[in-house]
Design a protein around this motif. Structure first.
Motif, PDB file in Angstrom:
ATOM      1  N   ILE A  22       0.840  -1.201   0.000  1.00  0.00           N
ATOM      2  CA  ILE A  22       0.000   0.000   0.000  1.00  0.00           C
ATOM      3  C   ILE A  22       0.872   1.246   0.000  1.00  0.00           C
ATOM      4  N   LEU A  23       1.983   1.191   0.742  1.00  0.00           N
ATOM      5  CA  LEU A  23       2.938   2.298   0.690  1.00  0.00           C
ATOM      6  C   LEU A  23       3.519   2.458  -0.711  1.00  0.00           C
ATOM      7  N   GLU A  24       3.718   1.349  -1.408  1.00  0.00           N
ATOM      8  CA  GLU A  24       4.210   1.406  -2.789  1.00  0.00           C
ATOM      9  C   GLU A  24       3.180   2.026  -3.724  1.00  0.00           C
ATOM     10  N   GLY A  25       1.881   1.870  -3.382  1.00  0.00           N
ATOM     11  CA  GLY A  25       0.824   2.365  -4.246  1.00  0.00           C
ATOM     12  C   GLY A  25       0.318   1.339  -5.233  1.00  0.00           C
ATOM     13  N   ILE A  26       0.645   0.050  -5.004  1.00  0.00           N
ATOM     14  CA  ILE A  26       0.167  -0.999  -5.917  1.00  0.00           C
ATOM     15  C   ILE A  26      -1.067  -1.708  -5.375  1.00  0.00           C
ATOM     16  N   ASN A  27      -1.371  -1.486  -4.093  1.00  0.00           N
ATOM     17  CA  ASN A  27      -2.618  -1.953  -3.503  1.00  0.00           C
ATOM     18  C   ASN A  27      -3.242  -0.808  -2.727  1.00  0.00           C
ATOM     19  N   PHE A  28      -4.512  -0.951  -2.392  1.00  0.00           N
ATOM     20  CA  PHE A  28      -5.223   0.127  -1.714  1.00  0.00           C
ATOM     21  C   PHE A  28      -6.020  -0.418  -0.535  1.00  0.00           C
ATOM     22  N   PRO A  29      -6.184   0.386   0.514  1.00  0.00           N
ATOM     23  CA  PRO A  29      -6.885  -0.093   1.709  1.00  0.00           C
ATOM     24  C   PRO A  29      -8.391  -0.165   1.523  1.00  0.00           C
ATOM     25  N   THR A  30      -9.015  -0.986   2.339  1.00  0.00           N
ATOM     26  CA  THR A  30     -10.480  -1.029   2.390  1.00  0.00           C
ATOM     27  C   THR A  30     -11.003   0.216   3.084  1.00  0.00           C
ATOM     28  N   SER A  31     -10.308   0.628   4.139  1.00  0.00           N
ATOM     29  CA  SER A  31     -10.625   1.876   4.829  1.00  0.00           C
ATOM     30  C   SER A  31      -9.352   2.426   5.454  1.00  0.00           C
ATOM     31  N   GLY A  32      -9.411   3.688   5.865  1.00  0.00           N
ATOM     32  CA  GLY A  32      -8.222   4.352   6.360  1.00  0.00           C
ATOM     33  C   GLY A  32      -7.375   4.886   5.214  1.00  0.00           C
ATOM     34  N   GLU A  33      -6.213   5.438   5.547  1.00  0.00           N
ATOM     35  CA  GLU A  33      -5.377   6.027   4.505  1.00  0.00           C
ATOM     36  C   GLU A  33      -3.924   6.129   4.952  1.00  0.00           C
ATOM     37  N   ILE A  34      -3.050   6.309   3.967  1.00  0.00           N
ATOM     38  CA  ILE A  34      -1.647   6.626   4.220  1.00  0.00           C
ATOM     39  C   ILE A  34      -1.338   7.953   3.547  1.00  0.00           C
ATOM     40  N   LEU A  35      -0.753   8.862   4.322  1.00  0.00           N
ATOM     41  CA  LEU A  35      -0.370  10.167   3.805  1.00  0.00           C
ATOM     42  C   LEU A  35       1.149  10.265   3.722  1.00  0.00           C
ATOM     43  N   ILE A  36       1.635  10.805   2.626  1.00  0.00           N
ATOM     44  CA  ILE A  36       3.050  11.134   2.479  1.00  0.00           C
ATOM     45  C   ILE A  36       3.145  12.648   2.308  1.00  0.00           C
ATOM     46  N   ASP A  37       3.850  13.289   3.223  1.00  0.00           N
ATOM     47  CA  ASP A  37       3.928  14.764   3.238  1.00  0.00           C
ATOM     48  C   ASP A  37       2.532  15.378   3.227  1.00  0.00           C
ATOM     49  N   GLY A  38       1.614  14.726   3.937  1.00  0.00           N
ATOM     50  CA  GLY A  38       0.268  15.258   4.083  1.00  0.00           C
ATOM     51  C   GLY A  38      -0.695  14.933   2.960  1.00  0.00           C
ATOM     52  N   GLU A  39      -0.207  14.252   1.911  1.00  0.00           N
ATOM     53  CA  GLU A  39      -1.045  13.937   0.756  1.00  0.00           C
ATOM     54  C   GLU A  39      -1.312  12.429   0.689  1.00  0.00           C
ATOM     55  N   PRO A  40      -2.551  12.032   0.395  1.00  0.00           N
ATOM     56  CA  PRO A  40      -2.853  10.598   0.310  1.00  0.00           C
ATOM     57  C   PRO A  40      -2.177   9.940  -0.880  1.00  0.00           C
ATOM     58  N   ILE A  41      -1.796   8.687  -0.710  1.00  0.00           N
ATOM     59  CA  ILE A  41      -1.191   7.919  -1.800  1.00  0.00           C
ATOM     60  C   ILE A  41      -2.273   7.581  -2.825  1.00  0.00           C
ATOM     61  N   LYS A  42      -2.002   7.892  -4.079  1.00  0.00           N
ATOM     62  CA  LYS A  42      -2.963   7.614  -5.144  1.00  0.00           C
ATOM     63  C   LYS A  42      -2.449   6.576  -6.143  1.00  0.00           C
ATOM     64  N   GLY A  43      -1.243   6.101  -5.925  1.00  0.00           N
ATOM     65  CA  GLY A  43      -0.632   5.119  -6.822  1.00  0.00           C
ATOM     66  C   GLY A  43       0.869   5.131  -6.623  1.00  0.00           C
ATOM     67  N   THR A  44       1.584   4.473  -7.512  1.00  0.00           N
ATOM     68  CA  THR A  44       3.031   4.473  -7.430  1.00  0.00           C
ATOM     69  C   THR A  44       3.566   5.876  -7.706  1.00  0.00           C
ATOM     70  N   GLY A  45       4.787   6.135  -7.240  1.00  0.00           N
ATOM     71  CA  GLY A  45       5.338   7.473  -7.443  1.00  0.00           C
ATOM     72  C   GLY A  45       6.848   7.476  -7.421  1.00  0.00           C
ATOM     73  N   THR A  46       7.436   8.514  -7.990  1.00  0.00           N
ATOM     74  CA  THR A  46       8.890   8.620  -8.060  1.00  0.00           C
ATOM     75  C   THR A  46       9.499   9.105  -6.757  1.00  0.00           C
ATOM     76  N   ASP A  47       8.661   9.303  -5.730  1.00  0.00           N
ATOM     77  CA  ASP A  47       9.180   9.653  -4.405  1.00  0.00           C
ATOM     78  C   ASP A  47       9.517   8.428  -3.580  1.00  0.00           C
ATOM     79  N   ARG A  48       9.245   7.218  -4.138  1.00  0.00           N
ATOM     80  CA  ARG A  48       9.465   5.968  -3.412  1.00  0.00           C
ATOM     81  C   ARG A  48      10.287   4.989  -4.241  1.00  0.00           C
ATOM     82  N   GLY A  49      11.386   4.529  -3.649  1.00  0.00           N
ATOM     83  CA  GLY A  49      12.169   3.460  -4.250  1.00  0.00           C
ATOM     84  C   GLY A  49      11.885   2.167  -3.506  1.00  0.00           C
ATOM     85  N   VAL A  50      11.975   1.043  -4.201  1.00  0.00           N
ATOM     86  CA  VAL A  50      11.597  -0.239  -3.608  1.00  0.00           C
ATOM     87  C   VAL A  50      12.710  -1.265  -3.820  1.00  0.00           C
TER      88      VAL A  50
END
Length: 270
Positions: free
Chosen positions: A52-80
């Protein structure tokens, strides 16, 4: 504001009409530049949380924020970095790293990407193997390429899913030390924010600023524990101290809390 905020995260799956909860009401935060390990037994939802942190899956409820913004998918701010290398077999080590750089820096020329790849392969001790293909490298070498690629991408956040789990004990120790060295850097640039999934307590203690202990079925946060040892950490010296063994026993007691409440003949306070 924290770098990463995980708020009341619940993940449900439906399989053959049966509903299964992988994570339930998980909440904790991670500060910028913090190295956080998520630890727990198999089935506690560690990898689900990372996906979910990667942005390849999504929660049933609740959320994860990065710098105050919700994750909407994969992003170049995250390396794996995955457990099983995930290198392109038709690319050399050098080209594997350069490909990662290209994903986050479209404006870089081919020559610039290759120069960055060379720099990071040298940092992980593979400058003499840059033109080798993954099949020509040992497992430990392949994982060093994967780490070089993730670091070369220069993302704010580094997500690592049991990256050393399939590596022999000697190379695991070498890679742990290498990761710490690269993460700590020379003090001239900010440290990456690292989320590190593991089931190895000693690994978590060595690497982490904070450990998040998970319970299974469904996965929930059992406790957040600050690691009390100053950096830089000398493994050989640290493991011989009374403080280390007391702290390790405390974590073991938590890990096996449904089985034992004593370790080494001493009652452990959770």
């Amino acid at each position: 504001m924290s770098k990463i905020e995980i708020k009341n995260l619940t993940v449900d799956y439906t399989e053959k009409k049966n509903r299964f909860t992988a994570l339930r009401d998980v909440s904790f935060s991670i500060e910028e530049g913090e190295f956080v390990s998520i630890i727990g037994s198999s089935g506690c939802g560690k990898s689900t949380l990372l996906s979910i942190l990667e942005g390849i899956n999504f929660p049933t409820s609740g959320e994860i924020l990065i710098d105050g913004e919700p994750i909407k998918g994969t992003g170049t701010d995250r390396g794996v970095v995955f457990q099983h290398y995930s290198l392109f077999p038709w690319m050399t080590a050098r080209k594997n790293v350069a490909f990662g750089v290209k994903q986050v820096n479209k404006s870089a020329s081919k020559a610039e990407r290759l120069q960055i790849a060379d720099e990071f392969l040298e940092k992980v001790g593979l400058e003499n193997f840059k033109n080798k293909y993954p099949s020509q490298l040992s497992g430990g070498m392949q994982q060093r390429v994967a780490i070089a690629r993730a670091l070369a991408m220069d993302t704010d956040i580094l997500l690592m899913d049991e990256p050393f789990g399939a590596i022999d004990a000697k190379n695991r120790t070498i890679l742990q030390e290498l990761l710490l060295e690269l993460w700590e850097g020379d003090g001239t640039s900010p440290r990456k924010t690292v989320v590190f999934v593991t089931h190895d307590i000693d690994e978590a203690i060595l690497l982490s600023d904070k450990i998040v202990m998970m319970t299974a079925h469904p996965g929930q946060v059992y406790k957040e524990i600050e690691v009390p040892f100053a950096r830089p950490r000398n493994r050989a010296q640290l493991v011989q101290t009374k403080e280390y063994n007391k702290f390790r026993n405390r974590l073991l007691a938590m890990f096996y809390s449904d089985i034992v409440n004593k370790i080494g003949g001493e009652e452990v306070v959770l």
